[in-house]
Write an enzyme that holds these catalytic residues in place. Structure first.
Site, PDB file in Angstrom:
ATOM      1  CE  LYS A   1     118.249  -2.421 -24.615  1.00  0.00           C
ATOM      2  NZ  LYS A   1     117.457  -3.421 -23.863  1.00  0.00           N
TER       3      LYS A   1
ATOM      4  CD  GLN B   1     116.464  -3.851 -20.063  1.00  0.00           C
ATOM      5  OE1 GLN B   1     116.381  -3.140 -21.059  1.00  0.00           O
ATOM      6  NE2 GLN B   1     117.311  -4.867 -19.991  1.00  0.00           N
TER       7      GLN B   1
ATOM      8  CG  ASP C   1     113.398  -6.159 -27.253  1.00  0.00           C
ATOM      9  OD1 ASP C   1     114.424  -6.101 -27.956  1.00  0.00           O
ATOM     10  OD2 ASP C   1     113.419  -6.462 -26.050  1.00  0.00           O
TER      11      ASP C   1
END
Length: 282
Positions: A53, A97, A120
């Site tokens: 990413k 994450q 996200d």
């Protein structure tokens, strides 16, 4: 007639090409789009995903602020780190994450991300806004699935979509997004009875169950569209590709299907956030 291969790399490249000019314009205005990624612990897969990413950001000119916390980090320490990023006007998106070490309250950590930086799509507020149809930042994999559908002009209105999986950042939000596009949606899960029969009635199948080769070609209606959001060890999706290929009218490969578009949607939503925050500063 062979099915249409829904090429996620092509869709992702199109998204990134359109983002180039927008990133350049922001930089000309003195705004450097910035995504902060937080990794807690030393899980090798998570480290790889975060690195991917970050590299994707940097290729587009988006700043990647990488924060790596030790596995002993407490929930309170993680919340403090997130709060600092919430208050940093130079950070436009925050990605925690998944998964975090088991002693951390992951949901509390997700919920602490400011909604305007939740690029996200992990907060319950973001999910609620997505469900109502006005969320700025849906979860990236559901957003990727809809982007592929848009790119290939796949009809949704009035179609029966069966989503196999009900996770809070994939199965549930993609069900709501399809419903908001006037599809008739059935969400299936581990307690669903007669799953093959359910799938047999679907015009569109979204595989989001996290089990390799789970959905069989014999379960599909002839001409169904198959979107495989699964990614399992060995580059295997949630659908049995060869048998589903024989029945589908269109299908995503694994790898090279939903995955590349998911990362591109994260980049897009970071740029969206930078543009919105830039306007608010002005």
């Amino acid at each position: 007639m062979e099915p249409l291969i829904l090429d996620g790399k092509k869709v992702a490249d199109d998204i990134k090409e359109r983002l180039q000019a927008r990133v350049g314009e922001l930089i000309n205005q003195g705004i450097s789009p910035c995504l902060a990624t937080i990794l807690v612990g030393d899980d090798p897969s998570s480290e790889t995903y975060v690195k991917m990413k970050g590299n994707a950001c940097e290729r587009l000119g988006i700043l990647s602020k990488r924060i790596h916390l030790p596995k002993e980090t407490t929930t309170e320490e993680l919340l403090d780190t997130i709060n600092q990023l919430n208050q940093d006007s130079n950070v436009h998106g925050i990605l925690l994450q998944h998964p975090v070490p088991s002693h951390i309250d992951e949901r509390a950590a997700f919920e602490s991300i400011a909604i305007e930086k939740d690029v996200d799509g992990v907060t319950s507020l973001g999910f609620g806004q997505t469900t109502f149809g006005f969320g700025d930042f849906p979860s990236c994999t559901p957003a990727a699935i809809l982007e592929i559908i848009n790119y290939y002009n796949i009809a949704l209105e009035g179609k029966h979509a069966v989503v196999v999986g009900r996770s809070p950042i994939l199965g549930k939000p993609v069900s709501m997004m399809l419903l908001n596009r006037n599809a008739t949606v059935t969400t299936c899960h581990s307690y669903t009875e007669n799953l093959p029969e359910m799938i047999k009635s679907a015009d569109i199948v979204v595989a989001a169950v996290g089990k390799p080769n789970f959905i069989k070609g014999e379960w599909l209606k002839e001409g169904a569209v198959v979107l495989d959001a699964g990614y399992n060890k060995g580059n295997i999706g949630d659908v049995e590709y060869d048998t589903c290929f024989e029945k589908a009218s269109a299908i995503t490969p694994v790898p090279g299907g939903v995955g590349p578009v998911t990362i591109s949607m994260l980049l897009k939503q970071t740029v969206d956030s930078a543009e919105k925050m830039g306007v608010s500063v002005k």
